[in-house]
Structures are given as C-alpha cells and as structure tokens.
Design an enzyme around this catalytic site. Structure first.
Site, short mmCIF file in Angstrom:
data_model
loop_
_atom_site.label_atom_id
_atom_site.label_comp_id
_atom_site.label_asym_id
_atom_site.label_seq_id
_atom_site.Cartn_x
_atom_site.Cartn_y
_atom_site.Cartn_z
N SER A 129 50.32 11.59 55.63
CA SER A 129 50.19 12.39 56.86
C SER A 129 49.89 13.84 56.46
O SER A 129 50.20 14.26 55.34
CB SER A 129 51.48 12.33 57.66
OG SER A 129 52.51 13.02 56.95
N LYS A 160 35.21 10.74 42.78
CA LYS A 160 34.85 11.44 44.03
C LYS A 160 33.46 12.07 43.90
O LYS A 160 33.12 12.58 42.85
CB LYS A 160 35.88 12.54 44.30
CG LYS A 160 35.41 13.69 45.19
CD LYS A 160 36.41 14.83 45.23
CE LYS A 160 35.76 16.09 45.80
NZ LYS A 160 36.69 17.22 45.89
N HIS A 185 30.33 14.41 46.40
CA HIS A 185 29.79 14.91 47.68
C HIS A 185 28.27 14.71 47.73
O HIS A 185 27.60 15.25 48.61
CB HIS A 185 30.10 16.40 47.85
CG HIS A 185 31.53 16.71 48.12
ND1 HIS A 185 32.34 15.93 48.90
CD2 HIS A 185 32.31 17.76 47.71
CE1 HIS A 185 33.55 16.47 48.96
NE2 HIS A 185 33.55 17.57 48.24
N THR A 189 38.08 14.22 52.33
CA THR A 189 38.04 13.65 50.98
C THR A 189 39.42 13.51 50.37
O THR A 189 39.81 12.42 49.91
CB THR A 189 37.21 14.56 50.04
OG1 THR A 189 36.19 15.21 50.79
CG2 THR A 189 36.63 13.77 48.88
N SER A 210 35.77 23.58 59.25
CA SER A 210 36.57 23.42 58.04
C SER A 210 35.83 23.99 56.83
O SER A 210 36.43 24.65 55.97
CB SER A 210 36.89 21.94 57.83
OG SER A 210 37.74 21.78 56.72
N MET A 214 51.38 15.80 53.15
CA MET A 214 50.42 16.23 52.13
C MET A 214 50.35 17.74 51.99
O MET A 214 50.13 18.27 50.90
CB MET A 214 49.03 15.65 52.42
CG MET A 214 48.90 14.20 51.94
SD MET A 214 47.25 13.51 52.19
CE MET A 214 46.24 14.54 51.13
N LYS A 242 34.57 18.61 53.03
CA LYS A 242 35.50 18.91 54.13
C LYS A 242 35.60 17.83 55.20
O LYS A 242 36.09 18.08 56.31
CB LYS A 242 35.21 20.27 54.80
CG LYS A 242 35.04 21.43 53.86
CD LYS A 242 36.07 21.47 52.76
CE LYS A 242 37.43 21.94 53.23
NZ LYS A 242 38.40 21.91 52.08
N ALA A 243 35.17 16.62 54.87
CA ALA A 243 35.24 15.54 55.84
C ALA A 243 36.55 14.76 55.77
O ALA A 243 36.78 13.85 56.56
CB ALA A 243 34.06 14.59 55.64
P1 A3P Z 1 40.79 21.43 58.22
O1 A3P Z 1 40.15 22.58 57.49
O2 A3P Z 1 40.12 21.14 59.51
O3 A3P Z 1 42.27 21.56 58.36
P2 A3P Z 1 38.31 17.74 52.10
O4 A3P Z 1 39.48 17.10 51.47
O5 A3P Z 1 37.14 16.85 52.25
O6 A3P Z 1 37.99 19.05 51.47
O7 A3P Z 1 38.71 18.03 53.63
C1 A3P Z 1 39.66 19.00 53.95
C2 A3P Z 1 40.01 18.85 55.41
O8 A3P Z 1 40.82 17.68 55.57
C3 A3P Z 1 40.84 20.01 55.92
O9 A3P Z 1 40.54 20.11 57.31
C4 A3P Z 1 42.24 19.50 55.68
O10 A3P Z 1 43.25 20.14 56.41
C5 A3P Z 1 42.08 18.05 56.12
N1 A3P Z 1 43.13 17.16 55.62
C6 A3P Z 1 43.65 17.08 54.38
N2 A3P Z 1 44.63 16.18 54.32
C7 A3P Z 1 44.75 15.66 55.57
C8 A3P Z 1 45.60 14.68 56.16
N3 A3P Z 1 46.54 14.06 55.45
N4 A3P Z 1 45.43 14.42 57.47
C9 A3P Z 1 44.50 15.04 58.21
N5 A3P Z 1 43.66 15.97 57.70
C10 A3P Z 1 43.79 16.28 56.41
#
Ligand code: A3P
Length: 299
Positions: free
Chosen positions: A232, A110, A112, A51, A142, A236, A48-49
C-alpha cells in the site's frame, strides 16, 4: 545552477525520436546487445506510471510475502534498471547492465524503454513482461514533480512549459502517447501483462492476483493479504528500501517533493487550469485516435 548541479544535470540525446540521457546514449550499443534469458521477468513502464509499486508487488510475490527478504536491498538494486547509466558523481554511480549481468537468475529487470528500443533478446527469449500504464494527466503531474526533486533529470521549467514538453514528447524516454500505444500493440504478439495504475488503486488485491497468476505463483489468502498491506502507498512510503531515501542521496531532494508523493488517481485536477485541460484533451483525442486503448482519468 550550482557547479554540482551542472555536473549532474544530463545532456539529452535523441535516439529514434526518443530523448535519453547522454550517458545512456554513450552505452547504447551494449544496451541494445543485452542478452535476456528466458526466465527473466521484465517490468516495463513509462516513467512515473507506478514502476516502484509494481516492483514491490512482484518482489513480494516472488518471495511469498516475506517482508524481510524484500528488504534485502533498495528497489534500485533488487531489480536492475536496464538502461540507466550514470558514472558521475561516484555517490550516484549506477550501471543497470552491470547489475543485471552480475545477478543470478531468475532476474527481474526494470525498463522505461518504448517497444522499438527494447533490446531484441527480450522478444527472442519470449520473456514475461509486465507493463503498467497510468493515465496521461496523472503521469504528467507525477513526472513534473519528479523532475523538480531529482537533480539527475533536466530542469522541468515551469508547469506550463513542462505540460508543453510532455504533449510534444520532448521529455526523457520520449512520448507518453507512443509509449503506451506501442506496448498496447505489442501485447497481441508477446507475453505481456498490460496493467493500469487506476485498476491497481481501485482493487489492489485483484490486480496482485493477476500478477501472481501471470508469474505462475500460488498465493494463500494470508500471503495475498500481507502483500496487499505491505505494498500500500502508506506502508511503502515508510519503507526505506522502497521509498528511494537510500538511493541517490544528494540527487533526489525529498524536501522539494518526496518520491512517495501522493499515490492517488486524479491529482491532475489540482494542477491543470480549465483552459489547459481543454487544450490537453483536444490534443489527446488526436494522438489517441488510432488505438483501442482507454484510460480512466478518475475513479
Ligand atoms: P505520485 O507522484 O502521483 O505520488 P514510479 O515508481 O514509476 O516512478 O512512479 C511513482 C509514482 O507512483 C508516484 O506517484 C508514487 O507516489 C506512486 N506510488 C509509489 N508507490 C505506490 C503505491 N504503493 N501505491 C500507489 N502509488 C504509489
């Protein structure tokens, strides 16, 4: 829990103090022996950072901004998720190892995994690694919502309970604190581009350029701007090949909380109580006292 849910909800298994799912533990020998190749690019993050965002940026850079090519498959299939393994139910069957082994080079993979669990071949082959870190509080928020919407993950419990689990590292892929610190340390010895979610939000163009430089790709201004636009959050969120609506149907319930949830910095302010925040900060200071790593909790 319904019968289906009890079938899917994973039993966790501790490896080196890090919680992983039982299916991952069952194939751990193979994960550990994974043969990385010198031209593999690894995207490593704590879950959730950011990825998926980084994956889309990297794919767009590798395909010179060609959006059609980047829609060839969903994120999960374009970039094997190295350690992820799920045999059942058939609709959610996934083997990152099989996908990676079947993929022609150059591959983008990818993971984690924290540094101590990364298959040694990645270090031995001197692979390029892009690490993305996100501030603890937003990462936690998140992760909490992701646990709520994803039946493939353990039940998060209440918000209070999940905060506790996060602080003690009793969550999947282990302690956030150890993860970000471990990779921060590793970057002094290995080819690692260490990025921050907050920097990417603040100035996506600058951070995309950093990634392109690291990957040794020259992008025209036009292509760069196209990548900024198409990666963006707003774009996405509507992209079925990036928003996870095509993967894990029946496992991820976007009506509970969409995968593309908010995509902002400082949403933690809408979740933490004042008391919780004080407690978190105090504990954070202790856990982060032995690192030079600094995060921005807001922009
Ligand atoms: P939030 O739950 O805070 O909205 P991962 O891909 O590591 O699982 O991380 C998911 C997090 O990245 C989610 O955060 C998601 O909304 C955010 N995210 C995905 N695409 C993004 C983008 N293009 N710009 C900013 N945040 C994005």
């Amino acid at each position: 829990l319904s019968l289906e849910e009890t079938m899917i909800q994973p039993v966790l298994f501790e490896l080196d103090g890090v919680l992983l799912t039982q299916p991952i533990a069952s194939i751990w020998d193979q994960v550990w022996k994974f043969k990385a190749k010198p031209d593999d690019v690894l995207i490593a993050t704590y879950a959730k950072a950011g990825t998926t965002w980084t994956q889309e940026i990297v794919d767009m850079i590798q395909h010179n901004g060609d959006t059609e090519k980047c829609k060839r498959e969903s994120t999960y299939k374009r970039h094997p998720f190295l350690e992820w393994f799920l045999a059942e139910p058939p609709s959610a069957r996934y083997s990152g190892l099989e996908l990676a082994e079947a993929m022609p080079s150059p591959r983008t993979i990818k993971t984690h995994l924290p540094t101590q669990l990364l298959p040694p071949s990645f270090w031995e082959q001197n692979c390029k690694i892009i690490y993305v870190a996100r501030n603890a509080k937003d990462n936690l928020v998140s992760y909490y919502h992701f646990h709520r919407m994803n039946k493939g993950l353990p039940d998060p419990g209440t918000w209070e309970e999940f905060v506790e689990k996060f602080m003690t590292g009793k969550v999947l892929w282990g302690s956030w604190y150890d993860h970000v610190k471990g990779w921060w340390k590793a970057k002094d010895k290995h080819r690692i581009l260490y990025l921050f979610y907050e920097d990417m939000k603040e100035n996506p163009k600058r951070e995309i350029q950093k990634i392109a430089k690291f990957l040794e790709k020259d992008l025209s201004q036009e292509v760069l701007n196209k990548i900024v636009h198409n990666t963006s959050f707003e774009v996405m969120k509507e992209n079925p090949m990036a928003n996870y609506t095509k993967d894990f149907q029946g496992i991820m319930d976007h009506s509970i909380s969409p995968f593309m949830r908010k995509g902002t910095v400082a949403d933690w302010k809408n979740h933490f109580t004042v008391a919780q925040n004080e407690k978190f900060d105090e504990d954070y200071k202790k856990k982060m006292s032995d690192t030079s790593l600094v995060f921005r909790m807001e922009l």
